[in-house]
Structures are given as C-alpha cells and as structure tokens.
Write a protein that holds these residues in place. Structure first.
Motif, PDB file in Angstrom:
ATOM      1  N   ASP A 134      -5.398 -24.173   7.104  1.00  0.00           N
ATOM      2  CA  ASP A 134      -6.772 -23.477   5.431  1.00  0.00           C
ATOM      3  C   ASP A 134      -8.087 -23.958   6.027  1.00  0.00           C
ATOM      4  O   ASP A 134      -8.307 -23.641   7.260  1.00  0.00           O
ATOM      5  N   SER A 135      -9.181 -24.537   5.199  1.00  0.00           N
ATOM      6  CA  SER A 135     -10.527 -24.973   5.239  1.00  0.00           C
ATOM      7  C   SER A 135     -10.694 -26.196   6.218  1.00  0.00           C
ATOM      8  O   SER A 135     -11.831 -26.321   6.030  1.00  0.00           O
ATOM      9  N   TRP A 136     -10.160 -27.093   6.417  1.00  0.00           N
ATOM     10  CA  TRP A 136      -9.865 -28.332   7.152  1.00  0.00           C
ATOM     11  C   TRP A 136     -10.650 -28.119   8.541  1.00  0.00           C
ATOM     12  O   TRP A 136     -10.471 -29.113   8.792  1.00  0.00           O
ATOM     13  N   MET A 137     -10.116 -26.780   9.131  1.00  0.00           N
ATOM     14  CA  MET A 137     -10.519 -26.916  10.508  1.00  0.00           C
ATOM     15  C   MET A 137     -12.193 -27.652  11.273  1.00  0.00           C
ATOM     16  O   MET A 137     -12.927 -27.050   9.921  1.00  0.00           O
ATOM     17  N   ILE A 138     -12.380 -28.571  12.003  1.00  0.00           N
ATOM     18  CA  ILE A 138     -13.628 -28.447  12.322  1.00  0.00           C
ATOM     19  C   ILE A 138     -14.245 -27.492  13.594  1.00  0.00           C
ATOM     20  O   ILE A 138     -15.399 -27.503  13.434  1.00  0.00           O
ATOM     21  N   ASP A 139     -13.213 -27.530  14.137  1.00  0.00           N
ATOM     22  CA  ASP A 139     -13.680 -26.313  15.755  1.00  0.00           C
ATOM     23  C   ASP A 139     -12.474 -25.913  16.301  1.00  0.00           C
ATOM     24  O   ASP A 139     -11.104 -25.761  15.738  1.00  0.00           O
ATOM     25  N   SER A 140     -12.486 -25.199  17.087  1.00  0.00           N
ATOM     26  CA  SER A 140     -11.136 -23.962  17.580  1.00  0.00           C
ATOM     27  C   SER A 140     -11.381 -23.948  19.098  1.00  0.00           C
ATOM     28  O   SER A 140     -12.889 -23.283  19.190  1.00  0.00           O
ATOM     29  N   ALA A 186      -4.881 -21.202  11.526  1.00  0.00           N
ATOM     30  CA  ALA A 186      -6.288 -21.467  11.119  1.00  0.00           C
ATOM     31  C   ALA A 186      -5.334 -21.370   9.660  1.00  0.00           C
ATOM     32  O   ALA A 186      -6.351 -22.048   8.353  1.00  0.00           O
ATOM     33  N   GLY A 187      -5.235 -20.027   9.015  1.00  0.00           N
ATOM     34  CA  GLY A 187      -4.502 -20.148   7.689  1.00  0.00           C
ATOM     35  C   GLY A 187      -3.519 -20.998   7.387  1.00  0.00           C
ATOM     36  O   GLY A 187      -3.817 -22.011   6.232  1.00  0.00           O
ATOM     37  N   ALA A 232      -1.296 -10.564  25.101  1.00  0.00           N
ATOM     38  CA  ALA A 232      -1.962 -11.958  25.384  1.00  0.00           C
ATOM     39  C   ALA A 232      -2.871 -11.858  24.341  1.00  0.00           C
ATOM     40  O   ALA A 232      -3.392 -12.957  23.207  1.00  0.00           O
ATOM     41  N   TRP A 233      -3.665 -11.336  24.080  1.00  0.00           N
ATOM     42  CA  TRP A 233      -5.060 -11.153  23.350  1.00  0.00           C
ATOM     43  C   TRP A 233      -4.463 -10.697  22.059  1.00  0.00           C
ATOM     44  O   TRP A 233      -5.270 -11.252  21.072  1.00  0.00           O
ATOM     45  N   ALA A 234      -3.708  -9.876  21.413  1.00  0.00           N
ATOM     46  CA  ALA A 234      -3.450  -9.558  20.283  1.00  0.00           C
ATOM     47  C   ALA A 234      -2.731 -10.978  19.588  1.00  0.00           C
ATOM     48  O   ALA A 234      -3.253 -11.547  18.900  1.00  0.00           O
ATOM     49  N   ALA A 235      -2.407 -11.706  20.652  1.00  0.00           N
ATOM     50  CA  ALA A 235      -0.890 -12.682  20.219  1.00  0.00           C
ATOM     51  C   ALA A 235      -1.964 -13.642  20.024  1.00  0.00           C
ATOM     52  O   ALA A 235      -2.321 -14.099  19.069  1.00  0.00           O
ATOM     53  N   ARG A 236      -3.184 -13.982  21.002  1.00  0.00           N
ATOM     54  CA  ARG A 236      -4.480 -14.678  20.695  1.00  0.00           C
ATOM     55  C   ARG A 236      -4.818 -14.124  19.180  1.00  0.00           C
ATOM     56  O   ARG A 236      -4.846 -15.806  18.486  1.00  0.00           O
ATOM     57  N   LEU A 237      -5.255 -13.255  19.215  1.00  0.00           N
ATOM     58  CA  LEU A 237      -6.025 -13.081  17.598  1.00  0.00           C
ATOM     59  C   LEU A 237      -4.823 -13.432  16.368  1.00  0.00           C
ATOM     60  O   LEU A 237      -5.138 -14.019  15.106  1.00  0.00           O
ATOM     61  N   LEU A 238      -2.950 -12.989  16.598  1.00  0.00           N
ATOM     62  CA  LEU A 238      -2.757 -13.223  15.592  1.00  0.00           C
ATOM     63  C   LEU A 238      -2.249 -14.810  15.114  1.00  0.00           C
ATOM     64  O   LEU A 238      -2.244 -15.389  13.973  1.00  0.00           O
ATOM     65  N   PHE A 239      -1.609 -15.531  16.952  1.00  0.00           N
ATOM     66  CA  PHE A 239      -1.366 -16.741  16.174  1.00  0.00           C
ATOM     67  C   PHE A 239      -2.473 -17.643  15.486  1.00  0.00           C
ATOM     68  O   PHE A 239      -1.720 -18.408  14.540  1.00  0.00           O
ATOM     69  N   GLU A 259      -5.831 -24.115  20.199  1.00  0.00           N
ATOM     70  CA  GLU A 259      -5.838 -25.445  19.530  1.00  0.00           C
ATOM     71  C   GLU A 259      -6.383 -25.323  18.073  1.00  0.00           C
ATOM     72  O   GLU A 259      -7.868 -24.794  18.352  1.00  0.00           O
ATOM     73  N   ARG A 260      -6.435 -26.270  17.913  1.00  0.00           N
ATOM     74  CA  ARG A 260      -7.497 -26.675  16.145  1.00  0.00           C
ATOM     75  C   ARG A 260      -7.414 -28.067  16.368  1.00  0.00           C
ATOM     76  O   ARG A 260      -6.841 -28.603  15.893  1.00  0.00           O
TER      77      ARG A 260
END
Length: 155
Positions: free
Chosen positions: A143-149, A139-140, A127-134, A7-8
């Motif tokens: 870009d830098s427009w994220m508020i929180d995650s 996020a990519g 699942a751990w690796a998938a959370r990091l990858l996805f 969630e972002r």
C-alpha cells in the motif's frame, strides 16, 4: 527470462509486510484479469498450493504454485519464502525476503518466470514487463507505506 529483482522499503513492521505479501489471494487485485485460489487449508506452510487463473472465461491459463520455503520473520530475523511455479504454461519461481530495517522493513522480491517454449529473444521484453508487473504487485500489497523503491533485472 532473466532474474527480476524488486526492492522496496516500507514503514510497516517486518511482520505486517510479511502478512501482506503472503496473502496470496490479494495478489490478484494487482494483476489484470487474474484470480487466485488457495487449494490447501491455512495457515500457509511448506506444501501450501495455490493457482493463479489469468484470462477471461475459457480463454486463459492456470499458473499452479507451491510454497517450498517458509520462514516467517521473528525476533529481528528476516523472513523468507519461495514459491515454485508448476504449470504447463508458466515455469519458474518467486521468492521474497522481508528484513526489519529501522522503524520499518526492507522487502526484496525475486522472480524468474518463463513461458514454456518461448524463445530467448523474448527475454528482454519479458523482463521489462515483469519488473513493471511485480513492482506493481509488491507496491500494491504494501500500500502507501512505502518509503522508497528500486527495481532491477539481471542475471
């Protein structure tokens, strides 16, 4: 693999967040050793097909996918898509919901992917690796427009 949920929140409008998340070729910028080829003519719709090729040279595999749900955001309504993975190596699906939220949008990405024939013993590390990858992909793309995650995995 258990369901992975990312969630972002972003300052981007829901329409712009949607546009970025559904620029399929751009996903490859955030996945190592991967390129994506869209196989159908634009615009994206139900039936659009694309393939992610991961590997180096002849050593690698294809991850063919097809859009099976396509509802862009409009008039304050959330947008939703679902892509099914139809390969010989990777099976599963990915879906996203983009909801207008205040001055920006909330993005929820869900994915369930598994390697054909992989034992359940690999579910937790996968699942751990998938959370990091996805999480990195979403996020990519935003870009830098994220508020929180927030990122989580569960059943």
């Amino acid at each position: 693999m258990p369901l992975v949920r990312i969630e972002r929140r972003t300052r981007l409008s829901a329409e712009e967040a949607w546009r970025r998340l559904t620029a399929w070729e751009r996903h490859a910028r955030h996945v190592p050793l991967t390129r994506i080829t869209v196989l159908t003519a634009p615009p994206t719709r139900v039936g659009t097909r694309f393939t992610a090729r991961t590997g180096v040279g002849r050593a690698g595999f294809d991850d063919p996918m097809e859009v099976v749900r396509w509802e862009p955001p409009s008039a304050g309504r959330p947008g939703r898509f679902r892509v099914e993975k139809r390969g010989r190596v990777v099976l599963g699906w990915a879906e996203a919901e983009v909801t207008p939220a205040g001055e920006g949008a909330r993005v929820v990405w869900r994915e369930e992917a598994r390697l054909r024939g992989a034992p359940r013993l690999l579910d937790a590390p996968t699942a751990w690796a998938a959370r990091l990858l996805f999480g990195r992909v979403v996020a990519g793309l935003l870009d830098s427009w994220m508020i929180d995650s927030k990122g989580s995995a569960g059943k």
